[in-house]
Design a protein around this motif. Structure first.
Motif, PDB file in Angstrom:
ATOM      1  N   ALA A  26       0.814  -1.221   0.000  1.00 40.29           N
ATOM      2  CA  ALA A  26       0.000   0.000   0.000  1.00 40.29           C
ATOM      3  C   ALA A  26       0.844   1.266   0.000  1.00 40.29           C
ATOM      4  N   ASN A  27       0.365   2.244  -0.738  1.00 38.49           N
ATOM      5  CA  ASN A  27       0.982   3.576  -0.725  1.00 38.49           C
ATOM      6  C   ASN A  27       0.729   4.259   0.612  1.00 38.49           C
ATOM      7  N   LEU A  28      -0.449   4.014   1.189  1.00 34.24           N
ATOM      8  CA  LEU A  28      -0.848   4.695   2.419  1.00 34.24           C
ATOM      9  C   LEU A  28      -1.626   3.733   3.312  1.00 34.24           C
ATOM     10  N   VAL A  29      -1.271   3.735   4.595  1.00 31.45           N
ATOM     11  CA  VAL A  29      -2.043   3.014   5.610  1.00 31.45           C
ATOM     12  C   VAL A  29      -2.560   4.048   6.606  1.00 31.45           C
ATOM     13  N   VAL A  30      -3.866   4.048   6.832  1.00 32.75           N
ATOM     14  CA  VAL A  30      -4.481   4.952   7.800  1.00 32.75           C
ATOM     15  C   VAL A  30      -4.966   4.128   8.977  1.00 32.75           C
ATOM     16  N   LEU A  80       2.795   0.012  16.206  1.00 34.66           N
ATOM     17  CA  LEU A  80       2.106  -0.581  15.061  1.00 34.66           C
ATOM     18  C   LEU A  80       2.456   0.184  13.785  1.00 34.66           C
ATOM     19  N   GLY A  81       2.565   1.515  13.914  1.00 34.45           N
ATOM     20  CA  GLY A  81       2.929   2.332  12.752  1.00 34.45           C
ATOM     21  C   GLY A  81       4.258   1.896  12.171  1.00 34.45           C
ATOM     22  N   ARG A  82       5.261   1.712  13.032  1.00 33.54           N
ATOM     23  CA  ARG A  82       6.564   1.246  12.579  1.00 33.54           C
ATOM     24  C   ARG A  82       6.446  -0.140  11.952  1.00 33.54           C
ATOM     25  N   GLY A  83       5.584  -0.986  12.535  1.00 39.12           N
ATOM     26  CA  GLY A  83       5.383  -2.329  11.992  1.00 39.12           C
ATOM     27  C   GLY A  83       4.852  -2.307  10.571  1.00 39.12           C
ATOM     28  N   PHE A  84       3.914  -1.410  10.289  1.00 38.93           N
ATOM     29  CA  PHE A  84       3.379  -1.308   8.929  1.00 38.93           C
ATOM     30  C   PHE A  84       4.454  -0.798   7.970  1.00 38.93           C
ATOM     31  N   THR A  85       5.290   0.120   8.424  1.00 40.21           N
ATOM     32  CA  THR A  85       6.403   0.591   7.586  1.00 40.21           C
ATOM     33  C   THR A  85       7.391  -0.549   7.343  1.00 40.21           C
ATOM     34  N   PHE A  86       7.691  -1.311   8.391  1.00 41.10           N
ATOM     35  CA  PHE A  86       8.575  -2.480   8.293  1.00 41.10           C
ATOM     36  C   PHE A  86       8.048  -3.454   7.231  1.00 41.10           C
ATOM     37  N   ALA A  87       6.723  -3.612   7.178  1.00 47.04           N
ATOM     38  CA  ALA A  87       6.100  -4.555   6.245  1.00 47.04           C
ATOM     39  C   ALA A  87       6.025  -4.023   4.814  1.00 47.04           C
ATOM     40  N   GLY A  88       6.329  -2.733   4.611  1.00 49.82           N
ATOM     41  CA  GLY A  88       6.379  -2.209   3.249  1.00 49.82           C
ATOM     42  C   GLY A  88       5.518  -1.011   2.952  1.00 49.82           C
ATOM     43  N   ALA A  89       4.664  -0.585   3.887  1.00 51.23           N
ATOM     44  CA  ALA A  89       3.811   0.583   3.632  1.00 51.23           C
ATOM     45  C   ALA A  89       4.667   1.816   3.377  1.00 51.23           C
ATOM     46  N   LYS A  90       4.306   2.557   2.350  1.00 51.60           N
ATOM     47  CA  LYS A  90       5.097   3.724   1.955  1.00 51.60           C
ATOM     48  C   LYS A  90       4.865   4.920   2.861  1.00 51.60           C
ATOM     49  N   SER A  91       3.681   5.009   3.439  1.00 52.28           N
ATOM     50  CA  SER A  91       3.361   6.123   4.336  1.00 52.28           C
ATOM     51  C   SER A  91       2.229   5.702   5.250  1.00 52.28           C
ATOM     52  N   LEU A  92       2.080   6.413   6.367  1.00 54.50           N
ATOM     53  CA  LEU A  92       0.985   6.072   7.269  1.00 54.50           C
ATOM     54  C   LEU A  92       0.535   7.259   8.095  1.00 54.50           C
ATOM     55  N   VAL A  93      -0.748   7.215   8.433  1.00 58.64           N
ATOM     56  CA  VAL A  93      -1.349   8.140   9.378  1.00 58.64           C
ATOM     57  C   VAL A  93      -1.693   7.312  10.605  1.00 58.64           C
ATOM     58  N   GLY A 129       1.770  12.221  -3.282  1.00 57.52           N
ATOM     59  CA  GLY A 129       0.333  12.020  -3.177  1.00 57.52           C
ATOM     60  C   GLY A 129      -0.015  10.563  -3.361  1.00 57.52           C
ATOM     61  N   VAL A 130      -1.286  10.282  -3.573  1.00 58.77           N
ATOM     62  CA  VAL A 130      -1.736   8.917  -3.811  1.00 58.77           C
ATOM     63  C   VAL A 130      -2.848   8.967  -4.854  1.00 58.77           C
ATOM     64  N   VAL A 131      -2.784   8.056  -5.809  1.00 53.95           N
ATOM     65  CA  VAL A 131      -3.803   7.990  -6.857  1.00 53.95           C
ATOM     66  C   VAL A 131      -4.972   7.159  -6.342  1.00 53.95           C
ATOM     67  N   LEU A 132      -6.166   7.726  -6.382  1.00 53.92           N
ATOM     68  CA  LEU A 132      -7.360   7.027  -5.925  1.00 53.92           C
ATOM     69  C   LEU A 132      -8.432   7.058  -7.004  1.00 53.92           C
ATOM     70  N   GLN A 133      -9.272   6.042  -6.998  1.00 58.23           N
ATOM     71  CA  GLN A 133     -10.368   5.977  -7.968  1.00 58.23           C
ATOM     72  C   GLN A 133     -11.598   6.659  -7.380  1.00 58.23           C
ATOM     73  N   LYS A 134     -11.979   7.761  -7.985  1.00 58.45           N
ATOM     74  CA  LYS A 134     -13.169   8.465  -7.513  1.00 58.45           C
ATOM     75  C   LYS A 134     -14.421   7.725  -7.953  1.00 58.45           C
ATOM     76  N   LYS A 135     -15.406   7.755  -7.093  1.00 59.07           N
ATOM     77  CA  LYS A 135     -16.670   7.094  -7.395  1.00 59.07           C
ATOM     78  C   LYS A 135     -17.536   8.027  -8.229  1.00 59.07           C
ATOM     79  N   THR A 136     -18.100   7.487  -9.307  1.00 63.52           N
ATOM     80  CA  THR A 136     -19.013   8.265 -10.131  1.00 63.52           C
ATOM     81  C   THR A 136     -20.333   8.385  -9.398  1.00 63.52           C
ATOM     82  N   SER A 137     -20.767   9.593  -9.194  1.00 64.48           N
ATOM     83  CA  SER A 137     -21.999   9.828  -8.450  1.00 64.48           C
ATOM     84  C   SER A 137     -23.203   9.271  -9.202  1.00 64.48           C
ATOM     85  N   ASN A 138     -24.101   8.547  -8.476  1.00 65.05           N
ATOM     86  CA  ASN A 138     -25.333   8.031  -9.086  1.00 65.05           C
ATOM     87  C   ASN A 138     -26.195   9.173  -9.601  1.00 65.05           C
TER      88      ASN A 138
END
Length: 566
Positions: free
Chosen positions: A421-425, A445-458, A524-533
Motif C-alpha cells: 500500500a501507498n498509504l495506511v491509515v 504498530l505504525g513502525r510495523g506497517f512501515t517495516f512490512a512495506g507501507a510507503k506512508s501512514l497516518v 500524493g496517492v492515486v485514488l479511484q473516484k466514485k461516479t456519483s449516481n
C-alpha cells in the motif's frame, strides 16, 4: 571488547583535546568513532535474531552520543549528521533493504526464506504464552529455526552476493545528498534529533545550510516532556488546566525549537529520537497565549510531518509502488453491536467509512465481514488500507495489536507481512506508540506497517477522540483525491478543524486534533473516484432528451418533405 576499547580510547583523546586545547586529538577521536561504527555494522551482520540486534543498538547509544559530542565541539556538521543517521532506525532500514534485495532471488527461494522468517516469529510468539513444560520444546524449536535461518542467509550470501550487500549495506544518505533533495523545495527544513543519556542534540537541514545544536541536559528536558505528555492522558486534562498546558507547551517549544532559528520555512520534517517520538510537535505553542482554541500553535506557522531517518525518508520517496489498481480497502469491525460484546462499539467508524465510500471506489467491510483474513487478502493490491477499529499499546507495551472482528493482528505478525500500500491509515487509538527501544525507535504498530512495506501512514499518539478523528479523516480524504501530497492534506484537515469556530473552544484543544500524525514520503496517492449516481442519472436523462429531440426533429423533417412533394 574491541568496541569498548575504541570508545574508551576516543574518550581519552577527547579529554586530552580539552586539556591541551589541541584539536588534533579531536580529529583522531573522530577516526576511532568511525572505526567503531564499522564494527557495530559488522556485529549487526553476524546476528539474525532481532532481540540480539536490538540489544546491540541499545549498547551503541553512549558511543554515538560521544561521537556527536566530539563533532559538536569541532562544529563538524557533516560527520555529526552521519552519526545521527546511524544512531536510529537502522534495523527498519535493513528491513526495507531486505525487501528490495529479495526481489533479486528466484521466487521459490524467496518464498522459502520468508516462510522460515514467519515460522521464527510465530515460534517466538508462542514461547511467551507457553507453560514451563512447553517452553523447553519450543525453545529447542526456536534454536533450530534460528540456525536454519542463519544457514539460509549464509547460502544466499554465497550464491547471491549482491543480495547480502544490499540487505546489510549501510550507505546512509550524506548531508550533501539530503540538502540536494531538499533543494527541490526551498521551503522545507529537516529537524534531526538525537536523544542521548546525557544531552539532547538537534541538527537542522535545508537547501542552503545546516547547523548542529546542543539543546541541554537530557534529565532536565525529559522531566519537561513528561509534564507535557501528561496532558494527553485523558481528554479533560487540558480542559481542566488550560493555562498550565499552554505554558508547558510554550516551555517545550522554547527548549526544542526556539533555539534553532527556523525562520519562515513553511515545511518542517521532524526526525524524532527517544521520548521525542511521543511528542505532537504541531501542538507546541510559539508565543504566550490565553485561549485553548486560539493559541499560537506551531501548526499555524509550519506544515509538519515526520520521518524515521533522512535515509528512510529518501528511500520512501524513491520507491514506486506497483499496484494492480488504485482502490481503497477499509475495515470497521465494530461499526455497530453486531460484531459482538468483546469490544466497545465505535459508532463513528460507520459514518467514517460511509463518507469515504461516497467519494471513492473500493472495498468497505464492516462488523463481522471485517476479519483479519479479509484484511490480509487485500494488503498487496490496493493503494490505501484504512483501519477504523480498536488498537492497544503503550510506552511499556511489548505486544501492540490492532483488532479485527474475529481476532487481533500483533506487531510481531506485521514483521512477517509484505504490504504494497501507498498509504495506511490507522484510525485507532495509540497506533503510533509502543515500547521505546533505545538506538532503534518506538516499537509501534505504525513502525510495523512501515517495516512490512507501507510507503506512508497516518497513525495516532494517544486515545484519540472518535468524533474529531472521523471529521479530520473525512476531510483528509477529500483533500487527497486530487493527488495533493498526503502530509499537506492531513495538515490542512487538522488546521481546518482547529480554525472551525462552530466547534466549541475546549474541543479545539490539541487533544482533539494533534493526535494524528503522518510518517512517510512527501508524495500524493492515486485514488479511484466514485461516479456519483446522481451525476449518472443526470447524464442519462440528458442523453435521452437529446435522443428524443433528434427523433422528433427528424420526424418533423420527413413530414415537411412529404407535404412539399405531393
Amino acid at each position: 571488547y574491541l568496541f569498548g576499547y575504541l570508545g574508551d580510547k576516543a574518550k581519552v583523546l577527547h579529554l586530552l583535546a580539552n586539556k591541551e586545547n589541541n584539536s588534533t586529538y579531536l580529529a583522531s577521536a573522530l577516526q576511532l568513532y568511525q572505526l567503531g561504527d564499522a564494527l557495530i555494522d559488522q556485529l549487526r551482520k553476524e546476528h539474525q535474531d532481532q532481540d540480539t540486534k536490538l540489544f546491540w543498538r541499545k549498547q551503541a547509544i553512549p558511543f554515538y552520543e560521544n561521537a556527536i559530542g566530539t563533532c559538536y565541539q569541532m562544529q563538524d556538521v557533516e560527520n555529526a549528521f552521519f552519526f545521527f543517521e546511524k544512531s536510529k532506525a537502522i534495523l527498519l532500514l535493513e528491513a526495507m533493504q531486505t525487501s528490495g534485495a529479495l526481489q533479486m532471488i528466484p521466487d521459490s527461494i524467496r518464498n522459502e526464506f520468508q516462510v522460515l522468517q514467519r515460522k521464527l516469529l510465530q515460534t517466538k510468539e508462542s514461547l511467551e504464552q507457553a507453560t514451563t513444560v512447553q517452553k523447553e520444546i519450543i525453545t529447542k524449536n526456536l534454536v533450530e529455526l534460528q540456525q536454519k535461518l542463519e544457514t539460509k542467509t549464509e547460502q544466499l550470501a554465497e550464491v547471491y552476493p549482491k543480495y547480502f550487500d544490499i540487505k546489510y549495506g549501510t550507505n546512509t544518505r550524506s548531508l550533501a545528498d539530503v540538502q540536494k533533495e531538499f533543494s527541490a523545495s526551498k521551503e522545507k527544513t529537516g529537524v534531526h534529533f538525537f536523544y542521548g543519556k546525557k544531552n539532547i542534540y538537534a541538527l537542522t537541514i535545508n537547501a542552503k545550510n545546516s547547523k548542529l545544536y546542543q539543546l541541554g541536559a537530557t534529565p532536565t528536558i525529559e522531566t519537561e516532556i513528561k509534564n507535557f505528555l501528561s496532558f494527553f492522558q485523558k481528554s479533560s486534562a487540558i480542559e481542566n488546566a488550560p493555562a498550565d498546558f499552554l505554558q508547558q507547551a510554550q516551555n517545550i517549544y522554547a527548549i526544542l525549537l526556539a533555539p534553532l532559528s527556523l525562520g519562515t520555512q513553511e515545511e518542517l520534517i521532524i526526525f524524532p529520537d527517544g521520548a521525542l517520538a511521543y511528542l505532537p510537535f504541531e501542538a507546541l505553542v510559539t508565543a504566550p497565549s490565553e485561549e485553548i482554541g486560539a493559541a499560537d500553535y506551531l501548526i499555524k506557522k509550519h506544515i509538519i510531518h515526520y520521518g524515521y531517518s533522512a535515509t528512510i525518508f529518501s528511500k520512501q520517496n524513491k520507491n514506486q509502488t506497483k499496484l494492480l489498481h488504485h482502490g481503497i480497502a477499509a475495515f470497521a469491525p465494530f461499526a455497530d453491536a453486531s460484531a459482538g460484546a468483546a469490544y466497545a462499539t465505535l459508532d463513528f467508524s460507520k459514518d467514517e467509512l460511509g463518507e469515504i465510500s461516497q467519494e471513492l471506489e473500493g472495498v468497505f467491510l464492516k462488523n463481522k465481514e471485517a476479519t483479519k483474513q479479509a484484511f490480509l487478502s487485500k494488503i498487496k493490491d490496493v493503494s490505501v488500507l484504512h483501519l477504523s477499529t480498536h488498537a492497544f499499546s503503550s510506552p511499556t507495551e511489548s505486544k501492540p495489536r490492532i483488532v479485527f472482528a474475529d481476532t487481533s493482528l500483533f506487531l510481531s505478525e506485521l514483521y512477517g507481512l509484505d504490504i504494497s500500500a501507498n498509504l495506511v491509515v490507522l484510525s485507532a487509538c495509540q497506533s503510533n506508540i509502543g515500547k521505546l527501544s533505545q538506538g532503534e525507535g518506538v516499537m509501534s504498530l505504525g513502525r510495523g506497517f512501515t517495516f512490512a512495506g507501507a510507503k506512508s501512514l497516518v497513525s495516532s499518539l494517544w486515545n484519540v477522540n472518535a468524533v474529531a478523528t472521523s471529521n479530520i479523516l473525512s476531510d483528509f480524504y477529500k483533500k487527497i483525491e486530487n493527488n495533493t501530497p498526503k502530509y499537506q492534506a492531513l495538515h490542512a484537515a487538522k488546521k481546518a478543524y482547529l480554525e472551525n469556530e462552530k466547534i466549541p473552544s475546549y474541543e479545539r484543544s490539541p487533544y482533539y486534533w494533534a493526535g494524528l500524525i503522518y510518517y512517510g514520503d512527501d508524495g500524493g496517492v492515486v485514488l479511484q473516484k466514485k461516479t456519483s449516481n446522481f451525476l449518472f442519472v443526470k447524464v442519462l436523462l440528458f442523453g435521452l432528451v437529446l435522443l428524443a429531440g433528434f427523433y422528433f426533429s427528424r420526424g418533423r423533417g420527413v413530414t415537411a418533405s412529404s407535404g412539399n412533394t405531393s
